[in-house]
Design an enzyme around this catalytic site. Structure first.
Site, PDB file in Angstrom:
ATOM      1  N   LYS A 184      20.954  -6.839 -39.354  1.00 44.26           N
ATOM      2  CA  LYS A 184      19.662  -7.511 -39.522  1.00 44.26           C
ATOM      3  C   LYS A 184      19.201  -8.191 -38.236  1.00 44.26           C
ATOM      4  O   LYS A 184      18.006  -8.246 -37.962  1.00 44.26           O
ATOM      5  CB  LYS A 184      19.704  -8.510 -40.679  1.00 44.26           C
ATOM      6  CG  LYS A 184      19.812  -7.803 -42.027  1.00 44.26           C
ATOM      7  CD  LYS A 184      19.339  -8.646 -43.195  1.00 44.26           C
ATOM      8  CE  LYS A 184      19.254  -7.783 -44.450  1.00 44.26           C
ATOM      9  NZ  LYS A 184      18.844  -8.487 -45.635  1.00 44.26           N
ATOM     10  N   LYS A 200      20.496   2.966 -46.143  1.00 48.34           N
ATOM     11  CA  LYS A 200      20.331   2.534 -47.541  1.00 48.34           C
ATOM     12  C   LYS A 200      18.856   2.312 -47.871  1.00 48.34           C
ATOM     13  O   LYS A 200      18.067   1.962 -46.980  1.00 48.34           O
ATOM     14  CB  LYS A 200      21.181   1.303 -47.856  1.00 48.34           C
ATOM     15  CG  LYS A 200      20.632  -0.011 -47.384  1.00 48.34           C
ATOM     16  CD  LYS A 200      21.322  -1.180 -48.113  1.00 48.34           C
ATOM     17  CE  LYS A 200      20.589  -2.466 -47.769  1.00 48.34           C
ATOM     18  NZ  LYS A 200      20.793  -3.573 -48.648  1.00 48.34           N
ATOM     19  N   LYS A 235      14.100  -2.839 -48.943  1.00 50.20           N
ATOM     20  CA  LYS A 235      12.748  -3.402 -49.025  1.00 50.20           C
ATOM     21  C   LYS A 235      12.076  -3.415 -47.665  1.00 50.20           C
ATOM     22  O   LYS A 235      10.861  -3.343 -47.556  1.00 50.20           O
ATOM     23  CB  LYS A 235      12.810  -4.860 -49.478  1.00 50.20           C
ATOM     24  CG  LYS A 235      13.391  -5.103 -50.826  1.00 50.20           C
ATOM     25  CD  LYS A 235      13.373  -6.621 -51.085  1.00 50.20           C
ATOM     26  CE  LYS A 235      14.244  -6.980 -52.244  1.00 50.20           C
ATOM     27  NZ  LYS A 235      15.369  -7.854 -51.856  1.00 50.20           N
TER      28      LYS A 235
HETATM   29  N1  AQP Z   1      20.083   0.633 -51.610  1.00 50.98           N
HETATM   30  C1  AQP Z   1      20.778  -0.084 -52.492  1.00 50.98           C
HETATM   31  N2  AQP Z   1      21.649   0.523 -53.325  1.00 50.98           N
HETATM   32  C2  AQP Z   1      22.361  -0.199 -54.246  1.00 50.98           C
HETATM   33  N3  AQP Z   1      22.228  -1.536 -54.392  1.00 50.98           N
HETATM   34  C3  AQP Z   1      21.365  -2.171 -53.564  1.00 50.98           C
HETATM   35  N4  AQP Z   1      20.999  -3.458 -53.454  1.00 50.98           N
HETATM   36  C4  AQP Z   1      20.072  -3.593 -52.470  1.00 50.98           C
HETATM   37  N5  AQP Z   1      19.812  -2.394 -51.925  1.00 50.98           N
HETATM   38  C5  AQP Z   1      20.589  -1.492 -52.585  1.00 50.98           C
HETATM   39  C6  AQP Z   1      21.550  -4.519 -54.278  1.00 50.98           C
HETATM   40  O1  AQP Z   1      20.475  -5.253 -54.835  1.00 50.98           O
HETATM   41  C7  AQP Z   1      20.883  -6.604 -54.978  1.00 50.98           C
HETATM   42  C8  AQP Z   1      19.826  -7.481 -54.443  1.00 50.98           C
HETATM   43  O2  AQP Z   1      19.658  -7.224 -53.069  1.00 50.98           O
HETATM   44  P1  AQP Z   1      18.868  -8.257 -52.207  1.00 50.98           P
HETATM   45  O3  AQP Z   1      17.439  -8.064 -52.372  1.00 50.98           O
HETATM   46  O4  AQP Z   1      19.319  -9.633 -52.481  1.00 50.98           O
HETATM   47  O5  AQP Z   1      19.321  -7.991 -50.744  1.00 50.98           O
HETATM   48  P2  AQP Z   1      19.471  -6.737 -49.895  1.00 50.98           P
HETATM   49  O6  AQP Z   1      20.767  -6.100 -50.182  1.00 50.98           O
HETATM   50  O7  AQP Z   1      19.289  -7.218 -48.504  1.00 50.98           O
HETATM   51  O8  AQP Z   1      18.250  -5.767 -50.357  1.00 50.98           O
HETATM   52  P3  AQP Z   1      17.335  -4.890 -49.454  1.00 50.98           P
HETATM   53  O9  AQP Z   1      16.442  -4.113 -50.305  1.00 50.98           O
HETATM   54  O10 AQP Z   1      18.136  -4.131 -48.466  1.00 50.98           O
HETATM   55  O11 AQP Z   1      16.445  -5.949 -48.733  1.00 50.98           O
HETATM   56  P4  AQP Z   1      16.135  -6.104 -47.208  1.00 50.98           P
HETATM   57  O12 AQP Z   1      15.463  -4.851 -46.789  1.00 50.98           O
HETATM   58  O13 AQP Z   1      15.225  -7.300 -47.205  1.00 50.98           O
HETATM   59  O14 AQP Z   1      17.434  -6.326 -46.538  1.00 50.98           O
HETATM   60  C9  AQP Z   1      22.230  -6.763 -54.273  1.00 50.98           C
HETATM   61  O15 AQP Z   1      23.245  -6.770 -55.269  1.00 50.98           O
HETATM   62  C10 AQP Z   1      22.326  -5.529 -53.442  1.00 50.98           C
HETATM   63  O16 AQP Z   1      23.676  -5.133 -53.292  1.00 50.98           O
END
Ligand code: AQP
Length: 343
Positions: free
Chosen positions: A114, A206, A209
């Protein structure tokens, strides 16, 4: 709350929720309600570790709450709340900032990803994020944490922090009659065919968002046309689908779509390949569109209905926070005594 085992998990209100958040987290949150006391948190304090527009942040907090409710989480039987309404998260995170070691945080791969090349300009909060996550979980002395594969390393750090706290303060914990170990060792619950949902445009990244391409993800609020268009455009390869999971290994995009299908249909990749192996992607993609629309359509419509009533959502969050605070205050009272603070 009636069960001995307690689940805590959270989702950041940092943008559009997508299929990865649903299959890796929210769908499993719903399933776990039958067997555990659950706390599901909109982790807004985690979200501000990177810049968030204040108006958009409020909208996203309500949208994540709506997703929890629309997917089937019952806020009367379990606790749904947002992190910033319970001050114990910040208080315990500070204690953990003093327990965790710099070397431990330096190993966290999510910070490296990040922060990227502009590391010196990343917030201190982004660096200390895993300590706040440990506080979220241990504030409720949760025993189980359903998360996607990407959070595994942070869960291991939570276990290390719990253990170091218990060791560092063991005489104090014993003197206060709080048992051998104050904090439990929380178990990560990672698994199923979609523990890691990948981008629809690149099977090595992965689904996220923050991916600039909206075609890389299916948002929970996408309508049937958007879902169909994104699945049809999803990257694949020219070969037909293999007939067993071994054949998926060198084909990340095919493996991702089969995993998504299996998770949405509550089955295994083997069973999906028993039905579609040897066939063309076009046939499989049409079936995947139908399945995704059938599963996600009702959730998306219910989310839209709920976000149109922010007064209701805010009431659910306030009620959840007041119930979470009772549990959090109990833990923080003990932690202050254990550490030696006067209160
Ligand atoms: N691609 C994924 N596959 C499976 N699980 C996922 N999670 C996120 N992306 C995937 C799971 O969703 C939960 C909440 O995630 P989060 O929003 O708190 O944080 P994150 O993992 O940082 O999600 P993003 O979408 O990747 O956000 P950004 O782009 O902002 O970093 C967690 O249980 C996560 O494992």
């Amino acid at each position: 709350m009636a069960f001995q085992q307690r689940v805590f998990s959270g989702v950041q209100p940092s943008g559009n929720l997508h299929l990865g958040n649903y299959l890796g987290a929210i769908k499993r949150f719903v399933e776990m309600q039958a067997d555990y006391d659950c706390l599901y948190c909109v982790v807004d304090m985690h979200a501000i570790t990177v810049w968030q527009d204040p108006v958009e942040l409020k909208r996203c907090i309500r949208e994540v709450t709506a997703a929890f409710l629309a997917a089937g989480i019952d806020p009367t039987k379990h606790i749904v709340f947002n992190q910033s309404q319970v001050s114990g998260h910040a208080e315990l995170a500070w204690v953990f900032n003093c327990v965790a070691r710099l070397g431990w945080l330096n190993r966290m791969t999510q910070f490296k990803e990040k922060a990227g090349k502009d590391r010196e300009n990343a917030s201190v909060g982004l660096y200390a994020y895993p300590n706040l996550m440990a506080a979220d979980i241990l504030l409720y002395r949760a025993t189980h944490v359903p998360v996607g594969e990407d959070q595994k390393q942070h869960l291991e750090l939570t276990r290390d922090i719990a253990q170091k706290f218990n060791n560092d303060f063991s005489p104090s914990i014993a003197e206060l009659g709080l048992g051998d170990a104050f904090f439990p060792q929380p178990e990560p619950l990672i698994g199923g065919p979609a523990a890691r949902v990948m981008s629809l445009r690149d099977g090595s990244k992965k689904m996220s968002k923050s991916d600039p391409s909206d075609n890389s993800r299916i948002n929970l609020t996408d309508d049937a046309d958007a879902i169909a268009s994104k699945v049809r455009k999803a990257k694949t390869d020219p070969e037909p689908l293999p007939s067993d999971v071994e054949g998926l290994k060198p084909r990340p995009e095919a493996e991702n779509l089969v995993g998504i299908y299996a998770a949405l249909a509550d089955t295994t990749k083997d069973k999906v390949l028993a039905d579609f192996g040897g066939g063309q992607f076009s046939t499989f993609k049409s079936a995947l569109v139908d399945l995704a629309v059938a599963r996600l359509g009702p959730i998306g419509s219910e989310m839209k209905r709920l976000v149109a009533d922010p007064g209701y959502i805010d009431g659910v969050l306030r009620d959840g926070a007041s119930r979470a605070r009772v549990l959090a205050d109990e833990t923080m009272g003990h932690v202050k005594d254990i550490v030696g603070f006067v209160r």
